[in-house]
Design a protein around this motif. Structure first.
Motif, PDB file in Angstrom:
ATOM      1  N   SER A  17     -20.405 -33.800  13.455  1.00 33.99           N
ATOM      2  CA  SER A  17     -20.436 -33.811  11.983  1.00 33.99           C
ATOM      3  C   SER A  17     -21.576 -34.676  11.454  1.00 33.99           C
ATOM      4  N   TYR A  18     -21.914 -34.444  10.194  1.00 32.08           N
ATOM      5  CA  TYR A  18     -22.925 -35.279   9.546  1.00 32.08           C
ATOM      6  C   TYR A  18     -22.395 -36.709   9.382  1.00 32.08           C
ATOM      7  N   ALA A  19     -21.109 -36.816   9.045  1.00 30.58           N
ATOM      8  CA  ALA A  19     -20.537 -38.154   8.832  1.00 30.58           C
ATOM      9  C   ALA A  19     -20.733 -39.028  10.073  1.00 30.58           C
ATOM     10  N   LEU A  58     -28.156 -37.707  -6.182  1.00 27.19           N
ATOM     11  CA  LEU A  58     -28.379 -36.270  -6.008  1.00 27.19           C
ATOM     12  C   LEU A  58     -28.519 -35.940  -4.519  1.00 27.19           C
ATOM     13  N   GLY A  59     -27.627 -35.083  -4.016  1.00 32.76           N
ATOM     14  CA  GLY A  59     -27.625 -34.771  -2.577  1.00 32.76           C
ATOM     15  C   GLY A  59     -26.910 -35.874  -1.821  1.00 32.76           C
ATOM     16  N   CYS A  60     -25.682 -36.226  -2.289  1.00 27.02           N
ATOM     17  CA  CYS A  60     -24.976 -37.399  -1.719  1.00 27.02           C
ATOM     18  C   CYS A  60     -24.313 -37.078  -0.391  1.00 27.02           C
ATOM     19  N   PRO A  64     -20.401 -41.842   5.457  1.00 23.60           N
ATOM     20  CA  PRO A  64     -20.529 -43.264   5.097  1.00 23.60           C
ATOM     21  C   PRO A  64     -21.636 -43.525   4.084  1.00 23.60           C
ATOM     22  N   ASN A  65     -22.720 -42.727   4.127  1.00 25.29           N
ATOM     23  CA  ASN A  65     -23.842 -43.000   3.212  1.00 25.29           C
ATOM     24  C   ASN A  65     -23.496 -42.704   1.757  1.00 25.29           C
ATOM     25  N   THR A  66     -22.507 -41.830   1.543  1.00 27.88           N
ATOM     26  CA  THR A  66     -22.122 -41.466   0.178  1.00 27.88           C
ATOM     27  C   THR A  66     -21.681 -42.724  -0.577  1.00 27.88           C
ATOM     28  N   ASN A 102     -23.440 -36.061  -6.548  1.00 29.31           N
ATOM     29  CA  ASN A 102     -23.771 -34.636  -6.693  1.00 29.31           C
ATOM     30  C   ASN A 102     -24.205 -34.031  -5.363  1.00 29.31           C
ATOM     31  N   ASP A 103     -23.715 -32.850  -5.070  1.00 28.02           N
ATOM     32  CA  ASP A 103     -24.178 -32.128  -3.881  1.00 28.02           C
ATOM     33  C   ASP A 103     -23.863 -30.658  -4.047  1.00 28.02           C
ATOM     34  N   LEU A 104     -24.316 -29.868  -3.109  1.00 28.14           N
ATOM     35  CA  LEU A 104     -23.991 -28.455  -3.076  1.00 28.14           C
ATOM     36  C   LEU A 104     -22.542 -28.322  -2.578  1.00 28.14           C
ATOM     37  N   ASN A 107     -23.646 -27.596  -7.466  1.00 35.44           N
ATOM     38  CA  ASN A 107     -24.368 -28.629  -8.213  1.00 35.44           C
ATOM     39  C   ASN A 107     -25.811 -28.679  -7.752  1.00 35.44           C
ATOM     40  N   ASP A 108     -26.470 -27.577  -7.829  1.00 38.08           N
ATOM     41  CA  ASP A 108     -27.796 -27.456  -7.249  1.00 38.08           C
ATOM     42  C   ASP A 108     -28.843 -28.129  -8.134  1.00 38.08           C
ATOM     43  N   PHE A 109     -29.527 -29.133  -7.592  1.00 37.20           N
ATOM     44  CA  PHE A 109     -30.494 -29.843  -8.440  1.00 37.20           C
ATOM     45  C   PHE A 109     -31.811 -29.087  -8.606  1.00 37.20           C
ATOM     46  N   ASN A 110     -31.919 -27.926  -8.004  1.00 40.63           N
ATOM     47  CA  ASN A 110     -33.143 -27.144  -8.204  1.00 40.63           C
ATOM     48  C   ASN A 110     -32.987 -26.033  -9.244  1.00 40.63           C
ATOM     49  N   SER A 126     -31.808 -40.440  -5.051  1.00 38.55           N
ATOM     50  CA  SER A 126     -31.683 -39.314  -4.138  1.00 38.55           C
ATOM     51  C   SER A 126     -32.331 -39.710  -2.825  1.00 38.55           C
ATOM     52  N   SER A 127     -31.589 -39.575  -1.732  1.00 39.54           N
ATOM     53  CA  SER A 127     -32.130 -40.001  -0.453  1.00 39.54           C
ATOM     54  C   SER A 127     -32.000 -38.892   0.587  1.00 39.54           C
ATOM     55  N   TYR A 128     -33.095 -38.608   1.275  1.00 38.87           N
ATOM     56  CA  TYR A 128     -33.132 -37.614   2.354  1.00 38.87           C
ATOM     57  C   TYR A 128     -32.677 -36.230   1.886  1.00 38.87           C
ATOM     58  N   SER A 129     -32.924 -35.883   0.633  1.00 39.86           N
ATOM     59  CA  SER A 129     -32.457 -34.591   0.121  1.00 39.86           C
ATOM     60  C   SER A 129     -33.570 -33.754  -0.487  1.00 39.86           C
ATOM     61  N   LEU A 130     -34.551 -34.412  -1.121  1.00 44.65           N
ATOM     62  CA  LEU A 130     -35.513 -33.638  -1.925  1.00 44.65           C
ATOM     63  C   LEU A 130     -36.467 -32.768  -1.116  1.00 44.65           C
TER      64      LEU A 130
HETATM   65  C1  SAM Z   1     -29.641 -35.035   4.793  1.00 44.54           C
HETATM   66  S1  SAM Z   1     -28.416 -34.976   3.580  1.00 44.54           S
HETATM   67  C2  SAM Z   1     -28.564 -36.558   2.847  1.00 44.54           C
HETATM   68  C3  SAM Z   1     -27.252 -37.034   2.342  1.00 44.54           C
HETATM   69  C4  SAM Z   1     -27.199 -38.471   1.848  1.00 44.54           C
HETATM   70  N1  SAM Z   1     -28.008 -38.655   0.664  1.00 44.54           N
HETATM   71  C5  SAM Z   1     -27.601 -39.434   2.923  1.00 44.54           C
HETATM   72  O1  SAM Z   1     -28.595 -40.147   2.714  1.00 44.54           O
HETATM   73  O2  SAM Z   1     -26.949 -39.477   3.954  1.00 44.54           O
HETATM   74  C6  SAM Z   1     -29.109 -33.918   2.323  1.00 44.54           C
HETATM   75  C7  SAM Z   1     -28.074 -33.505   1.289  1.00 44.54           C
HETATM   76  O3  SAM Z   1     -28.770 -32.879   0.187  1.00 44.54           O
HETATM   77  C8  SAM Z   1     -27.966 -31.803  -0.268  1.00 44.54           C
HETATM   78  N2  SAM Z   1     -28.828 -30.892  -1.003  1.00 44.54           N
HETATM   79  C9  SAM Z   1     -29.915 -30.233  -0.538  1.00 44.54           C
HETATM   80  N3  SAM Z   1     -30.452 -29.474  -1.514  1.00 44.54           N
HETATM   81  C10 SAM Z   1     -29.686 -29.674  -2.626  1.00 44.54           C
HETATM   82  C11 SAM Z   1     -29.733 -29.177  -3.953  1.00 44.54           C
HETATM   83  N4  SAM Z   1     -30.662 -28.321  -4.305  1.00 44.54           N
HETATM   84  N5  SAM Z   1     -28.792 -29.596  -4.832  1.00 44.54           N
HETATM   85  C12 SAM Z   1     -27.827 -30.484  -4.450  1.00 44.54           C
HETATM   86  N6  SAM Z   1     -27.744 -30.993  -3.200  1.00 44.54           N
HETATM   87  C13 SAM Z   1     -28.647 -30.591  -2.302  1.00 44.54           C
HETATM   88  C14 SAM Z   1     -27.396 -31.206   1.017  1.00 44.54           C
HETATM   89  O4  SAM Z   1     -26.249 -30.435   0.773  1.00 44.54           O
HETATM   90  C15 SAM Z   1     -27.089 -32.480   1.817  1.00 44.54           C
HETATM   91  O5  SAM Z   1     -25.789 -32.930   1.641  1.00 44.54           O
END
Ligand code: SAM
Length: 363
Positions: A17-19, A58-60, A64-66, A102-104, A107-110, A126-130
């Motif tokens: 898992s990601y967690a 955004l993209g939480c 644990p990181n959430t 916020n996450d998918l 809740n799509d930030f695009n 927003s970390s590791y998501s954009l």
């Molecule tokens: C690698 S994880 C990072 C999660 C967390 N921020 C962390 O640092 O552990 C990327 C997250 O971004 C979310 N994500 C990617 N594109 C997204 C979008 N367009 N809108 C919302 N969430 C998005 C994914 O679903 C995923 O949960």
């Protein structure tokens, strides 16, 4: 099924898992902490008594990181208050904190609509998501089937043929026309993202963004995200050669991902003209989430590092791979991938460049 249903991390809290496998991303949040703390203190000091500070991540994801962001923000404010007390400064005004995680999916930030009401958020994080793109973006990914995995480029570029056949991102064989499209779509997406967030931020609101990037204009440097995806493409190709994956499946698969250079980000922010750049920097993080030494260039345990990297990447892309290639290949694929990564690490330690951007809204 829409892309937002499976562009998410591996669920649950099991071994894959990601967690359980998000240490790499945790390290990025901790590296960004001083920048985040600066933003939180500045906002906190600027708000009137009894107000509510609204923070959105955004993209939480879930893991644990959430909650790490929540605890970093609360910890910063309580440290600030403790220091004020020690220095016998007047106590800071009482305030409430409100967090939006916020996450998918859904809740799509695009997307073009707004996630939050106008002028309602003080701090976006927003970390590791954009670096992940979702839909409405890459034309070459959507054409024809309306699926994110279809990798036709516009007909005027390809004459209707598939391009980027054996790569799943920008790889050694990716044609310049496809690289150009990746770049252009990224610029459009980032500009839209900035405009939407600007409208949702209060006057002078802040934004702290951390995402995978590139150190230079080059697309395929050792250690950058593109070489990590290139190895995954090679692992998929090896399953094609063993008859475990149809060639057509690989040919039609592209990741909706883009790691920009610092210059590319700067250019978009400047052209967008809605934010002042307070801070922009790049740091490096070893591919192996368990390796905290970024100064050393040698990997001592390449086999175990390969396995660590494979576990980390599997937690991120397993839902995407399962959707496109099926469940049956997962274990084989990531075993082959681990061994390819360990071979790659014998050449030199591989490190991801990660960009931190701290912006303040101009209004
Ligand atoms: C690698 S994880 C990072 C999660 C967390 N921020 C962390 O640092 O552990 C990327 C997250 O971004 C979310 N994500 C990617 N594109 C997204 C979008 N367009 N809108 C919302 N969430 C998005 C994914 O679903 C995923 O949960």
């Amino acid at each position: 099924m829409e892309v937002e249903q499976w562009l998410h991390m591996a669920n649950g809290d099991g071994e894959n898992s990601y967690a359980t496998n998000s240490r790499l991303q945790e390290k990025a949040m901790l590296e960004t902490r001083p920048v985040l703390q600066g933003a939180v203190v500045e906002l906190y000091r600027s708000l009137p008594a009894r107000s509510t500070m609204v923070v959105a991540d955004l993209g939480c994801s879930s893991g644990p990181n959430t909650l790490l962001l929540v605890s970093l923000v609360i910890g910063t404010i309580s440290d600030h208050n403790r220091e004020a007390e020690q220095e016998q400064r007047p106590p800071a005004a009482a305030m409430e904190l409100q967090f939006f995680l916020n996450d998918l999916p859904g809740n799509d930030f695009n997307l073009v609509f707004r996630l939050f009401p106008c002028r309602s958020v003080h701090l976006f994080h927003s970390s590791y998501s954009l670096m992940w793109r979702s839909k409405g973006s890459y034309q070459f990914s959507y054409r024809g089937l309306g699926s994110t995995c279809e990798k036709k480029v516009p007909d005027e570029l390809s004459g209707g043929a598939y391009l980027n056949e054996e790569s799943i991102y920008i790889g050694k064989s990716t044609p310049p026309a496809v690289i150009k499209l990746y770049k252009e779509e990224y610029q459009k997406d980032l500009s839209l993202f900035l405009t939407l967030r600007f409208n949702e931020l209060v006057c002078g609101g802040h934004m702290v963004l951390t995402f995978l990037g590139r150190k230079s204009k080059d697309m395929l440097l050792h250690g950058e995200a593109s070489s990590m995806w290139d190895l995954l493409a090679q692992a998929l190709l090896s399953l094609v050669l063993k008859g475990l994956v149809e060639k057509e499946k690989l040919v039609s698969f592209n990741l909706l991902f883009y790691a920009p250079s610092v210059d590319e980000v700067k250019t978009v922010v400047e052209e967008n003209n809605l934010f002042n750049v307070e801070h922009m920097s790049v740091f490096e993080s070893s591919w192996d989430p368990q390796d905290d030494d970024t100064h050393d260039d040698v990997v001592l345990g390449c086999t175990s590092s390969g396995l660590n990297v494979a576990r980390c990447i599997r937690a991120v892309v397993e839902p995407l791979i399962r959707k496109h290639f099926g469940e049956a290949i997962l274990d084989d694929l990531f075993m082959v991938y681990a061994s390819m990564v360990s071979k790659h690490l014998k050449k030199a330690k591989a490190k991801y460049p990660i960009i931190i951007v701290y912006l303040k809204a101009k209004h």
